[in-house]
Design an enzyme around this catalytic site. Sequence first.
Site, short mmCIF file in Angstrom:
data_model
loop_
_atom_site.label_atom_id
_atom_site.label_comp_id
_atom_site.label_asym_id
_atom_site.label_seq_id
_atom_site.Cartn_x
_atom_site.Cartn_y
_atom_site.Cartn_z
N ASP A 56 -43.02 -29.24 55.86
CA ASP A 56 -43.68 -28.68 57.05
C ASP A 56 -44.07 -29.80 58.01
O ASP A 56 -44.47 -29.55 59.15
CB ASP A 56 -44.88 -27.79 56.67
CG ASP A 56 -45.94 -28.54 55.88
OD1 ASP A 56 -45.71 -29.71 55.52
OD2 ASP A 56 -46.99 -27.93 55.59
N SER A 57 -43.86 -31.06 57.58
CA SER A 57 -44.00 -32.20 58.49
C SER A 57 -43.00 -32.12 59.63
O SER A 57 -43.11 -32.89 60.59
CB SER A 57 -43.82 -33.52 57.72
OG SER A 57 -42.60 -33.50 57.01
N ASP A 95 -40.95 -26.39 52.19
CA ASP A 95 -42.39 -26.11 52.14
C ASP A 95 -42.70 -24.68 52.53
O ASP A 95 -42.12 -24.15 53.49
CB ASP A 95 -43.13 -27.03 53.12
CG ASP A 95 -43.57 -28.33 52.48
OD1 ASP A 95 -43.74 -28.38 51.25
OD2 ASP A 95 -43.76 -29.30 53.23
N LYS A 124 -42.22 -25.69 47.87
CA LYS A 124 -43.39 -26.53 47.58
C LYS A 124 -44.60 -25.92 48.26
O LYS A 124 -44.50 -25.41 49.38
CB LYS A 124 -43.14 -27.95 48.09
CG LYS A 124 -44.33 -28.89 47.87
CD LYS A 124 -43.97 -30.34 48.11
CE LYS A 124 -43.92 -30.73 49.55
NZ LYS A 124 -45.19 -30.55 50.29
N GLU A 126 -49.17 -26.41 48.49
CA GLU A 126 -50.25 -27.37 48.31
C GLU A 126 -51.44 -26.73 47.60
O GLU A 126 -51.81 -25.59 47.93
CB GLU A 126 -50.70 -27.91 49.68
CG GLU A 126 -49.59 -28.61 50.44
CD GLU A 126 -50.03 -29.12 51.81
OE1 GLU A 126 -51.24 -29.01 52.15
OE2 GLU A 126 -49.17 -29.62 52.55
N GLU A 193 -49.97 -37.14 46.82
CA GLU A 193 -50.04 -37.82 48.13
C GLU A 193 -51.39 -38.51 48.29
O GLU A 193 -52.44 -37.89 48.08
CB GLU A 193 -49.82 -36.79 49.26
CG GLU A 193 -49.90 -37.43 50.64
CD GLU A 193 -49.35 -36.55 51.76
OE1 GLU A 193 -48.86 -35.43 51.48
OE2 GLU A 193 -49.41 -36.99 52.92
O1 KIV Z 1 -44.12 -32.05 54.61
C1 KIV Z 1 -43.91 -33.16 54.09
O2 KIV Z 1 -43.21 -34.03 54.63
C2 KIV Z 1 -44.52 -33.43 52.80
C3 KIV Z 1 -44.40 -34.82 52.27
C4 KIV Z 1 -45.42 -35.65 52.91
C5 KIV Z 1 -44.49 -34.85 50.80
O3 KIV Z 1 -45.10 -32.58 52.22
#
Ligand code: KIV
Length: 275
Positions: A56-57, A95, A124, A126, A193
């Site tokens: 999600d980055s 994500d 993924k 969190e 992280e």
């Molecule tokens: O979204 C992302 O890039 C991440 C990484 C920082 C692990 O979750």
Amino acid sequence: MSSAPTPPTSGPAKIRLRHLLDAKERGRPFTMLTAYDQISAQVFEAAGIDVLLVGDSVGTAVLGYSSTTSTTHQDMLTFTGAVARSVHRPLVVADLAFGTYQTGPEDAVRHGVELIRAGAEAVKLEGGHEIVPQVRALVAAGIPVIGHLGFTPQSVNSLSGHRVQGRETAGADQLADDAIALQEAGVSAIVLELVPAAVAARITEVVAVPTIGIGAGPDCDGQVLVWQDMAGLSGFEGRFVRTFAHLRGQLQTAAEEYRAAVTSRAYPGPEHSFE
Ligand code: KIV
């Protein structure tokens, strides 16, 4: 002479989650990079990167948002599809966006199914104990899950900014408890992280599933970076980042040379023109 490692010419034709577990058991570190588009995904596949994370980055690295809390599920579907259509060998992980799973297991499964339909091979999310019901529901629905502990960017507001987590004993114990709870719920791996190296090493030791570190020291089973940080394109130089190239400067130089060539009529030349 360059000492750069060459991409694997042997090994599995397709990386599966079981290969990450195998790597942990053999003590062989594996690699994950973020990828959001066709070209970066293909370059990282050619380089032998094991896992591509459509993080999600993408919201902060590509779309100009100030936080990943603004990344939408539709953003994730679009970029997951682009990466999944572009590669064969790497495992593709996507994500679950902020707000798509915190609301409960049903929402988690509904959005997880859509990410898998878009081409993700695992999702993924969190959090620790509080998301165990979501992890159980996703795994029961046949969706492999990767956990994410330590600094969890979707909670940037409640964590009061980008801060290392687990420095105090109680915080470190909580992280270890959360890792075990996620493992018992069925996760296939856990991202750690911004966690002290010794705490990440302890968690890596106590869980059987692979850990993947970002700012979590050398003892995790795998490592992940946002690719624009890794390649020196974003300009972000946090302590945990090593820049393996200087793409920002190179790209700017290329654009400046293009501009100079066009404005001086040096480009296009006859060799770029049609009869
Ligand atoms: O979204 C992302 O890039 C991440 C990484 C920082 C692990 O979750």
